[in-house]
Motif scaffolding. Structure first.
Motif, PDB file in Angstrom:
ATOM      1  N   ALA A 167       1.192  -1.126   0.330  1.00 25.93           N
ATOM      2  CA  ALA A 167      -0.145   0.171  -0.245  1.00 25.93           C
ATOM      3  C   ALA A 167       1.203   1.302   0.012  1.00 25.93           C
ATOM      4  CB  ALA A 167      -1.026   0.259   1.106  1.00 25.93           C
ATOM      5  N   ILE A 168       2.267   1.049   0.470  1.00 27.06           N
ATOM      6  CA  ILE A 168       3.023   2.960   0.493  1.00 27.06           C
ATOM      7  C   ILE A 168       3.698   2.693  -0.254  1.00 27.06           C
ATOM      8  CG2 ILE A 168       4.900   3.050   1.887  1.00 27.06           C
ATOM      9  CD1 ILE A 168       4.413   2.398   4.944  1.00 27.06           C
ATOM     10  N   ALA A 169       3.808   1.424  -1.372  1.00 25.68           N
ATOM     11  CA  ALA A 169       4.588   1.502  -2.552  1.00 25.68           C
ATOM     12  C   ALA A 169       3.623   2.192  -3.203  1.00 25.68           C
ATOM     13  CB  ALA A 169       4.744   0.287  -2.999  1.00 25.68           C
ATOM     14  N   LEU A 170       2.300   2.984  -3.669  1.00 22.86           N
ATOM     15  CA  LEU A 170       2.077   3.661  -4.576  1.00 22.86           C
ATOM     16  C   LEU A 170       1.610   4.507  -4.419  1.00 22.86           C
ATOM     17  CD1 LEU A 170      -1.460   1.469  -3.811  1.00 22.86           C
ATOM     18  CD2 LEU A 170       0.348   0.954  -5.742  1.00 22.86           C
ATOM     19  N   PHE A 171       2.452   5.132  -3.165  1.00 24.85           N
ATOM     20  CA  PHE A 171       2.674   6.555  -2.853  1.00 24.85           C
ATOM     21  C   PHE A 171       3.667   7.295  -4.340  1.00 24.85           C
ATOM     22  CE2 PHE A 171       0.800   5.858   1.159  1.00 24.85           C
ATOM     23  CZ  PHE A 171       0.189   7.225   1.063  1.00 24.85           C
ATOM     24  N   PRO A 172       3.725   8.006  -4.867  1.00 25.44           N
ATOM     25  CA  PRO A 172       4.707   9.137  -6.102  1.00 25.44           C
ATOM     26  C   PRO A 172       5.952   8.981  -5.629  1.00 25.44           C
ATOM     27  CG  PRO A 172       3.624  11.210  -5.107  1.00 25.44           C
ATOM     28  CD  PRO A 172       2.899   8.999  -4.695  1.00 25.44           C
ATOM     29  N   ASN A 173       6.836   9.453  -4.442  1.00 23.12           N
ATOM     30  CA  ASN A 173       8.061  10.042  -4.286  1.00 23.12           C
ATOM     31  C   ASN A 173       8.826   9.078  -3.069  1.00 23.12           C
ATOM     32  OD1 ASN A 173       7.558  11.342  -2.570  1.00 23.12           O
ATOM     33  ND2 ASN A 173       6.483  13.050  -4.094  1.00 23.12           N
ATOM     34  N   ARG A 174       9.820   8.932  -3.042  1.00 26.86           N
ATOM     35  CA  ARG A 174      10.522   7.778  -1.729  1.00 26.86           C
ATOM     36  C   ARG A 174       9.865   8.834  -0.464  1.00 26.86           C
ATOM     37  NH1 ARG A 174      13.031   3.950  -3.134  1.00 26.86           N
ATOM     38  NH2 ARG A 174      14.257   3.508  -1.173  1.00 26.86           N
ATOM     39  N   GLN A 175      10.222  10.362  -0.304  1.00 27.31           N
ATOM     40  CA  GLN A 175      10.056  10.976   0.625  1.00 27.31           C
ATOM     41  C   GLN A 175       8.680  10.610   1.030  1.00 27.31           C
ATOM     42  OE1 GLN A 175      10.538  15.204  -0.254  1.00 27.31           O
ATOM     43  NE2 GLN A 175      10.120  15.356   2.177  1.00 27.31           N
ATOM     44  N   GLN A 176       7.526  10.603   0.522  1.00 26.33           N
ATOM     45  CA  GLN A 176       5.701   9.717   0.857  1.00 26.33           C
ATOM     46  C   GLN A 176       6.306   9.214   1.934  1.00 26.33           C
ATOM     47  OE1 GLN A 176       3.379  11.493  -1.798  1.00 26.33           O
ATOM     48  NE2 GLN A 176       3.700  13.519  -1.345  1.00 26.33           N
ATOM     49  N   GLN A 177       6.530   8.217   0.546  1.00 27.08           N
ATOM     50  CA  GLN A 177       6.989   6.821   1.433  1.00 27.08           C
ATOM     51  C   GLN A 177       7.554   6.663   2.091  1.00 27.08           C
ATOM     52  OE1 GLN A 177       8.665   4.090  -2.157  1.00 27.08           O
ATOM     53  NE2 GLN A 177       6.529   5.045  -3.078  1.00 27.08           N
ATOM     54  N   ARG A 178       8.526   6.924   2.418  1.00 27.36           N
ATOM     55  CA  ARG A 178       8.993   7.350   4.068  1.00 27.36           C
ATOM     56  C   ARG A 178       8.983   7.958   4.858  1.00 27.36           C
ATOM     57  NH1 ARG A 178      13.023   9.894   2.415  1.00 27.36           N
ATOM     58  NH2 ARG A 178      13.889   7.852   1.408  1.00 27.36           N
ATOM     59  N   PHE A 179       7.817   8.997   4.245  1.00 23.63           N
ATOM     60  CA  PHE A 179       6.769   9.651   5.624  1.00 23.63           C
ATOM     61  C   PHE A 179       5.866   8.413   6.293  1.00 23.63           C
ATOM     62  CE2 PHE A 179       3.650  12.639   6.857  1.00 23.63           C
ATOM     63  CZ  PHE A 179       4.668  13.025   7.686  1.00 23.63           C
ATOM     64  N   THR A 180       5.084   8.285   5.266  1.00 21.44           N
ATOM     65  CA  THR A 180       3.865   7.753   5.712  1.00 21.44           C
ATOM     66  C   THR A 180       4.564   5.825   6.502  1.00 21.44           C
ATOM     67  OG1 THR A 180       2.615   8.128   3.717  1.00 21.44           O
ATOM     68  CG2 THR A 180       2.037   6.530   4.274  1.00 21.44           C
ATOM     69  N   THR A 181       5.799   5.454   6.240  1.00 27.45           N
ATOM     70  CA  THR A 181       6.551   4.457   7.343  1.00 27.45           C
ATOM     71  C   THR A 181       6.601   4.264   8.151  1.00 27.45           C
ATOM     72  OG1 THR A 181       7.176   3.416   4.489  1.00 27.45           O
ATOM     73  CG2 THR A 181       7.764   2.361   6.612  1.00 27.45           C
ATOM     74  N   ASP A 182       7.074   6.068   8.498  1.00 29.00           N
ATOM     75  CA  ASP A 182       7.511   6.259   9.529  1.00 29.00           C
ATOM     76  C   ASP A 182       6.687   6.242  10.893  1.00 29.00           C
ATOM     77  OD1 ASP A 182      10.603   6.426   8.972  1.00 29.00           O
ATOM     78  OD2 ASP A 182      10.515   8.149   8.308  1.00 29.00           O
ATOM     79  N   ILE A 183       5.468   7.353  10.093  1.00 25.92           N
ATOM     80  CA  ILE A 183       4.425   7.367  10.568  1.00 25.92           C
ATOM     81  C   ILE A 183       3.085   5.941  10.878  1.00 25.92           C
ATOM     82  CG2 ILE A 183       1.724   8.481  10.872  1.00 25.92           C
ATOM     83  CD1 ILE A 183       2.935  10.568   9.101  1.00 25.92           C
ATOM     84  N   LEU A 184       3.197   4.712   9.991  1.00 26.81           N
ATOM     85  CA  LEU A 184       2.111   4.391  10.813  1.00 26.81           C
ATOM     86  C   LEU A 184       3.335   2.987  11.169  1.00 26.81           C
ATOM     87  CD1 LEU A 184       1.531   2.769   6.593  1.00 26.81           C
ATOM     88  CD2 LEU A 184       0.220   3.795   8.678  1.00 26.81           C
ATOM     89  N   ARG A 185       4.940   3.214  11.835  1.00 28.61           N
ATOM     90  CA  ARG A 185       5.306   2.156  12.362  1.00 28.61           C
ATOM     91  C   ARG A 185       5.164   2.622  13.389  1.00 28.61           C
ATOM     92  NH1 ARG A 185      11.187   0.765   8.916  1.00 28.61           N
ATOM     93  NH2 ARG A 185      10.629  -0.905   7.381  1.00 28.61           N
ATOM     94  N   SER A 186       5.331   4.128  13.898  1.00 25.92           N
ATOM     95  CA  SER A 186       5.177   4.490  15.125  1.00 25.92           C
ATOM     96  C   SER A 186       3.694   4.272  15.839  1.00 25.92           C
ATOM     97  CB  SER A 186       5.685   5.895  15.417  1.00 25.92           C
ATOM     98  OG  SER A 186       4.822   6.345  14.966  1.00 25.92           O
TER      99      SER A 186
END
Length: 363
Positions: A190-209
């Protein structure tokens, strides 16, 4: 005529146009539509939410098993098997006293009602005398018209509900297993659907926390409530209640503790009823409810704030409103899920830009 040069410092970038706001009527209609959808689709939504709730409880255990080099699939099967075995063993112990209470409850309620009626008999006689006097003064007949209503119980309703209940329980079990095993892969895709890596990294950090904090919160609350149930069962044993009935009421106390304010109120009423049924002495009949209330006060005012701290604190007013809304939507399951869902909303708002004020509003 020469044109004056304009430096880069003198240029002012135009601010981005403000986002258009939807009218209040559209917001109200959208809220009502979402609420109706949550109510109408509860047979589909509730198994998914319960499975996610149980998977969050089990995620810290799965991470611990992962550190011991146990594969996630094997760990999920092991955790789910142990949980189902424990629930089945506890259910076998509780089904006997629960059936006895279900059969004897009408008779015991009539017994308690007669005791209460004897205590309030003078007041009822005074009210009856005043009502008769008012009826005679008004020229009405003293004879009342009694309306008898009959209700036919359809035995086929029980037969049709049993398969649906079994299917819902099986769906919750399977969804819990799949969430524990494939939840992380689903999150990555689901995170891989975001267009750029910055949004993917930001979403991953939020979801993990969020996943880490919510799972820790849910597991901590579950352990605390289980300890409350065990301690209350021990108190009932000391009061002379049998072991199976003590486990039954301890389990009820642990489940009701998931719904703050509303659950303890229901628990106090149930313990009062149980005390008057079990004991003939009025003072001794009040002991189960008093011990339950004291135990809940210690847990709510001392143990839980020390263990969780202030970062999970939620406003009592917001908590009551959420209990009313989710209880109205989904009944008892909504009361159990209201607090975890509210904690998830608070953590999401606290980590989104521009939403910190809404997160503080929930505190």
């Amino acid at each position: 005529m020469s044109v004056p040069a304009v430096s880069l410092d003198d240029t002012v970038t135009a601010p981005p146009p403000p986002r258009p706001r939807a009218p209040m009527s559209l917001v109200v209609l959208a809220t009502l539509a979402v609420g109706f959808t949550l109510w109408a689709a509860q047979e589909v939504i509730l198994p998914v939410l319960l499975a996610m709730f149980l998977a969050l409880v089990c995620n810290p255990i799965l991470r611990l098993l992962g550190k011991l080099w146990i594969p996630r699939f094997l760990g999920a099967v092991l955790v789910l098997g142990v949980g189902l075995s424990g629930a089945a063993a506890l259910g076998v112990q509780l089904v006997g006293p629960a059936m006895e209470w279900a059969q004897e409850a009408p008779q015991q309620l009539r017994k308690v009602a007669r005791q209460v009626q004897d205590l309030t008999k003078p007041v009822q006689q005074a009210n009856q005398a005043a009502e008769n006097f008012a009826r005679v003064a008004g020229g009405e007949s003293s004879r009342r018209v009694q309306i008898v209503r009959t209700q036919l119980d359809d035995p086929y309703k029980v037969l049709t509900r049993a398969p649906r209940l079994a299917a819902s329980v099986l769906a919750v079990v399977l969804l819990t297993l799949f969430f524990m095993i494939y939840g992380q892969n689903l999150q990555k895709h689901a995170i891989a659907l975001f267009p750029n890596r910055q949004q993917q990294r930001f979403t991953t950090d939020i979801l993990r926390s969020i996943e880490r904090e919510v799972s820790r919160y849910v597991l901590t609350i579950t352990v605390i409530n289980a300890l409350v149930g065990l301690v209350f069962s021990g108190v009932l044993l000391l009061l002379g209640i049998s072991l199976q009935e003590a486990l039954l009421w301890g389990t009820v106390a642990a489940l009701l503790n998931f719904a703050p304010y509303v659950g303890p109120l229901i628990g106090v009423a149930l313990m009062l009823l149980m005390g008057f049924v079990e004991f003939s002495d009025p003072l001794k009949a009040l002991l189960p409810a008093a011990c339950y209330l004291a135990l809940h006060t210690i847990e709510g005012q001392v143990v839980t704030p020390i263990v969780l701290g202030r970062r999970m604190a939620i406003s009592p007013l917001i908590l009551i409103l959420s209990l009313l809304v989710f209880g109205w939507l989904w009944g008892m399951i909504g009361l159990l899920l209201a607090v975890p869902l509210l904690v998830c909303v608070k953590l999401v708002l606290a980590r989104l830009d521009g939403m910190h004020g809404w997160a503080r509003l929930l505190e």
